[in-house]
Scaffold this motif. Structure first.
Motif, PDB file in Angstrom:
ATOM      1  N   TYR A  83      -4.731  -1.776  -0.516  1.00 27.74           N
ATOM      2  CA  TYR A  83      -3.594  -2.680  -0.664  1.00 27.74           C
ATOM      3  C   TYR A  83      -3.671  -3.455  -1.977  1.00 27.74           C
ATOM      4  O   TYR A  83      -4.754  -3.883  -2.401  1.00 27.74           O
ATOM      5  CB  TYR A  83      -3.542  -3.675   0.505  1.00 27.74           C
ATOM      6  CG  TYR A  83      -3.080  -3.051   1.805  1.00 27.74           C
ATOM      7  CD1 TYR A  83      -1.756  -3.116   2.199  1.00 27.74           C
ATOM      8  CD2 TYR A  83      -3.980  -2.383   2.628  1.00 27.74           C
ATOM      9  CE1 TYR A  83      -1.329  -2.536   3.392  1.00 27.74           C
ATOM     10  CE2 TYR A  83      -3.567  -1.792   3.819  1.00 27.74           C
ATOM     11  CZ  TYR A  83      -2.238  -1.876   4.191  1.00 27.74           C
ATOM     12  OH  TYR A  83      -1.820  -1.295   5.367  1.00 27.74           O
ATOM     13  N   SER A 135       0.831  -1.199   0.000  1.00 27.75           N
ATOM     14  CA  SER A 135       0.000   0.000   0.000  1.00 27.75           C
ATOM     15  C   SER A 135       0.863   1.245   0.000  1.00 27.75           C
ATOM     16  O   SER A 135       1.944   1.272   0.607  1.00 27.75           O
ATOM     17  CB  SER A 135      -0.910   0.026   1.230  1.00 27.75           C
ATOM     18  OG  SER A 135      -1.644   1.235   1.292  1.00 27.75           O
ATOM     19  N   CYS A 149      -6.199  -6.333   3.879  1.00 21.27           N
ATOM     20  CA  CYS A 149      -5.311  -7.281   3.198  1.00 21.27           C
ATOM     21  C   CYS A 149      -6.048  -8.613   3.031  1.00 21.27           C
ATOM     22  O   CYS A 149      -5.976  -9.499   3.894  1.00 21.27           O
ATOM     23  CB  CYS A 149      -4.015  -7.486   3.981  1.00 21.27           C
ATOM     24  SG  CYS A 149      -3.040  -5.992   4.184  1.00 21.27           S
TER      25      CYS A 149
END
Length: 278
Positions: free
Chosen positions: A128, A122, A277
């Motif tokens: 991300y 990121s 994530c």
């Protein structure tokens, strides 16, 4: 030429990634007798570590067609082995032809349910980008463990970060590091663009400071200046073969180095991987 400059800049950033990565993963094994004993003990001790923290500072200063480019990256890593996870926060400072810029990158790494190594990157700590790093991990594991040569003990008793350490110097041949870089780029999916014979390139100079009591590494410094200059010459030649207009491109490194310091062995600060994530 603008296109070429972008590719050279991309290469510089990729080289930074390699310097930060390889300095942490290149196996420690060598040919010298007494130095070899220390390095073997270091490898054995490091394999038992459950967690650690490290700070890597990478410097790349280069001149391209008269324009200076100074790149400094500071990467702070927290790593755990079981379960395997890692966090890396990198800050890159660039000054190209008098213009300064700064870029922060946050990276998380973990094993998924299928055993693949996945990295989440990121630039803002919110969104991300997911990458499968299994190919890179496999390529790094394939690096020959006899990669160090010309090892010797420089000092048997030296203070480093308040720790009594042994300082060992070593070299990594241009061929071995070139092969490692080719494998690394292949793992990134960059094909054969960076694949060429590096056997004639200058070796990498390495200094390792090992804790006298625990045999764990305290600090590792690497000088890649001569190697990178030779590598860039080969890269430019390779691009010419591919038909790129690089006839007027001149690039030389005045400095290419990396230093990593290790701390908090088995006492690393725990962290949670963000929900983003996934």
């Amino acid at each position: 030429m603008k296109k070429m400059k972008k590719r050279v800049k991309a290469f510089a950033l990729a080289a930074t990634l390699i310097l930060c990565t390889l300095v942490n993963v290149v196996p420690a094994h060598a040919a010298g007798v007494s130095a070899d004993q220390y390095l073997k003990k270091m490898t054995k001790a490091a394999n038992k570590v459950k967690s650690y923290e490290a700070t890597t500072t990478t410097v790349q200063n280069a001149i391209t067609n008269g324009e200076t480019a100074n790149v400094k990256t500071v990467q702070k890593v927290i790593s755990f082995s079981k379960p395997m996870k890692a966090k890396a926060v990198s800050t890159t400072y660039m000054k190209v032809d008098g213009e300064s810029s700064k870029q922060k990158t946050i990276m998380y790494l973990k094993k998924n349910s299928k055993g693949k190594t996945i990295t989440y990157v990121s630039l803002d700590g919110k969104k991300y980008y997911k990458m499968d790093m299994s190919g890179i991990e496999d390529s790094l594991k394939s690096i020959d463990t006899d990669i160090y040569s010309n090892t010797r003990i420089v000092k048997k008793n030296v203070k480093v970060n308040k720790v009594n350490a042994v300082q060992i110097s070593a070299e990594i041949s241009g061929k071995d590091l070139g092969n490692a870089m080719t494998e690394f780029f292949s793992g990134l999916g960059l094909g054969d663009e960076f694949s060429f014979d590096t056997s004639a390139l200058q070796p990498i100079k390495v200094n390792i400071w090992i804790d006298q009591k625990t045999y764990l590494p305290i600090k590792v410094s690497t000088d890649m200046t001569a190697f990178m200059n030779g590598y860039m010459e080969l890269l430019i030649q390779s691009l010419k073969v591919e038909g790129e207009d690089v006839a007027d491109l001149e690039m030389s490194y005045t400095k290419a180095s990396s230093t990593v310091t290790y701390s908090k062995y088995n006492k690393a600060t725990d962290f949670k991987i963000p929900k983003a994530c996934k």
